[in-house]
Design a protein around this motif. Structure first.
Motif, PDB file in Angstrom:
ATOM      1  N   THR A  22       5.192  33.608  41.339  1.00 18.11           N
ATOM      2  CA  THR A  22       4.709  35.016  41.533  1.00 18.11           C
ATOM      3  C   THR A  22       5.301  36.098  40.587  1.00 18.11           C
ATOM      4  OG1 THR A  22       4.382  34.361  43.566  1.00 18.11           O
ATOM      5  CG2 THR A  22       4.382  36.692  43.289  1.00 18.11           C
ATOM      6  N   TYR A  23       4.546  37.085  39.951  1.00 14.69           N
ATOM      7  CA  TYR A  23       5.103  38.041  39.337  1.00 14.69           C
ATOM      8  C   TYR A  23       5.014  39.641  40.013  1.00 14.69           C
ATOM      9  CZ  TYR A  23       4.155  34.354  35.988  1.00 14.69           C
ATOM     10  OH  TYR A  23       4.338  33.135  35.083  1.00 14.69           O
ATOM     11  N   GLY A  24       5.667  40.397  39.588  1.00  8.70           N
ATOM     12  CA  GLY A  24       5.740  41.689  40.496  1.00  8.70           C
ATOM     13  C   GLY A  24       5.665  41.666  41.974  1.00  8.70           C
ATOM     14  N   GLU A  25       4.815  42.124  42.241  1.00 12.52           N
ATOM     15  CA  GLU A  25       4.568  42.468  43.632  1.00 12.52           C
ATOM     16  C   GLU A  25       3.444  41.470  44.366  1.00 12.52           C
ATOM     17  OE1 GLU A  25       4.560  46.219  45.485  1.00 12.52           O
ATOM     18  OE2 GLU A  25       6.060  46.837  43.969  1.00 12.52           O
ATOM     19  N   GLY A  26       3.307  40.153  43.965  1.00 12.60           N
ATOM     20  CA  GLY A  26       2.183  39.297  44.525  1.00 12.60           C
ATOM     21  C   GLY A  26       1.311  38.863  43.348  1.00 12.60           C
ATOM     22  N   PHE A  27       1.539  39.123  42.056  1.00 16.79           N
ATOM     23  CA  PHE A  27       0.480  38.719  40.979  1.00 16.79           C
ATOM     24  C   PHE A  27       0.886  37.239  40.716  1.00 16.79           C
ATOM     25  CE2 PHE A  27      -0.905  38.203  36.833  1.00 16.79           C
ATOM     26  CZ  PHE A  27      -2.090  38.405  36.843  1.00 16.79           C
ATOM     27  N   PHE A  28      -0.308  36.517  40.915  1.00 18.81           N
ATOM     28  CA  PHE A  28      -0.076  35.075  40.352  1.00 18.81           C
ATOM     29  C   PHE A  28      -1.328  34.585  39.971  1.00 18.81           C
ATOM     30  CE2 PHE A  28      -1.502  35.002  44.666  1.00 18.81           C
ATOM     31  CZ  PHE A  28      -2.464  33.975  44.737  1.00 18.81           C
ATOM     32  N   PHE A  29      -1.209  33.334  39.009  1.00 21.82           N
ATOM     33  CA  PHE A  29      -2.364  32.843  38.423  1.00 21.82           C
ATOM     34  C   PHE A  29      -2.744  31.587  39.274  1.00 21.82           C
ATOM     35  CE2 PHE A  29      -0.596  35.070  34.831  1.00 21.82           C
ATOM     36  CZ  PHE A  29      -1.820  35.581  34.311  1.00 21.82           C
ATOM     37  N   GLU A  30      -3.947  31.417  39.499  1.00 25.03           N
ATOM     38  CA  GLU A  30      -4.586  30.189  40.119  1.00 25.03           C
ATOM     39  C   GLU A  30      -5.275  29.457  38.833  1.00 25.03           C
ATOM     40  OE1 GLU A  30      -7.111  28.377  43.862  1.00 25.03           O
ATOM     41  OE2 GLU A  30      -7.193  30.642  42.958  1.00 25.03           O
ATOM     42  N   ALA A  42     -10.172  24.515  48.943  1.00 23.83           N
ATOM     43  CA  ALA A  42      -9.340  25.578  49.027  1.00 23.83           C
ATOM     44  C   ALA A  42      -8.824  25.321  50.869  1.00 23.83           C
ATOM     45  CB  ALA A  42     -10.091  26.880  48.969  1.00 23.83           C
ATOM     46  N   PRO A  43      -8.597  24.346  51.096  1.00 26.00           N
ATOM     47  CA  PRO A  43      -8.192  24.177  52.603  1.00 26.00           C
ATOM     48  C   PRO A  43      -6.614  24.549  52.822  1.00 26.00           C
ATOM     49  CG  PRO A  43      -8.293  22.026  51.809  1.00 26.00           C
ATOM     50  CD  PRO A  43      -8.939  22.927  50.657  1.00 26.00           C
ATOM     51  N   ASN A  44      -5.961  24.725  51.609  1.00 23.70           N
ATOM     52  CA  ASN A  44      -4.547  25.003  51.423  1.00 23.70           C
ATOM     53  C   ASN A  44      -4.153  26.428  51.433  1.00 23.70           C
ATOM     54  OD1 ASN A  44      -5.471  25.313  48.933  1.00 23.70           O
ATOM     55  ND2 ASN A  44      -3.212  24.888  47.969  1.00 23.70           N
ATOM     56  N   ALA A  45      -5.372  27.297  51.317  1.00 22.87           N
ATOM     57  CA  ALA A  45      -5.132  28.769  51.132  1.00 22.87           C
ATOM     58  C   ALA A  45      -4.123  29.482  52.186  1.00 22.87           C
ATOM     59  CB  ALA A  45      -6.561  29.366  51.380  1.00 22.87           C
ATOM     60  N   ILE A  46      -4.215  29.064  53.689  1.00 22.20           N
ATOM     61  CA  ILE A  46      -3.021  29.881  54.405  1.00 22.20           C
ATOM     62  C   ILE A  46      -1.707  29.304  54.145  1.00 22.20           C
ATOM     63  CG2 ILE A  46      -4.880  30.051  56.077  1.00 22.20           C
ATOM     64  CD1 ILE A  46      -3.833  27.633  57.825  1.00 22.20           C
ATOM     65  N   PHE A  47      -1.613  27.904  53.560  1.00 23.18           N
ATOM     66  CA  PHE A  47      -0.407  27.649  53.469  1.00 23.18           C
ATOM     67  C   PHE A  47       0.226  28.304  51.972  1.00 23.18           C
ATOM     68  CE2 PHE A  47      -2.263  24.199  55.417  1.00 23.18           C
ATOM     69  CZ  PHE A  47      -1.581  24.295  56.692  1.00 23.18           C
ATOM     70  N   ARG A  48      -0.833  28.680  50.988  1.00 25.90           N
ATOM     71  CA  ARG A  48      -0.372  29.304  49.815  1.00 25.90           C
ATOM     72  C   ARG A  48       0.175  30.897  50.220  1.00 25.90           C
ATOM     73  NH1 ARG A  48       2.164  30.207  45.279  1.00 25.90           N
ATOM     74  NH2 ARG A  48       1.449  32.154  44.287  1.00 25.90           N
TER      75      ARG A  48
END
Length: 64
Positions: A22-30, A42-48
């Motif tokens: 994670t960069y800054g205040e929540g920016f990330f690459f998927e 995407a069943p793991n979205a809540i865990f991410r």
């Protein structure tokens, strides 16, 4: 698993998914790769989201 890559497969193909730090205040690459995979993957979205919140929590802040 060792590289934190989500892997799934169905009868048609394979699915790979990973996230950057994670960069800054929540920016990330998927990053996603589908090899003839037809599912959603995407069943793991809540865990991410939970992991992201934990990573952004200031050091020393209680978890509850």
């Amino acid at each position: 698993k060792e590289e934190n890559i989500l892997y799934d497969r169905d009868e048609h193909g394979e699915y790979f998914q990973l996230y950057s730090m994670t960069y800054g205040e929540g920016f990330f690459f998927e990053i996603v790769e589908r090899r003839a995979y037809r599912g959603y993957g995407a069943p793991n979205a809540i865990f991410r989201i939970a992991a992201l919140k934990k990573a952004l929590r200031p050091e020393g802040m209680p978890t509850r």
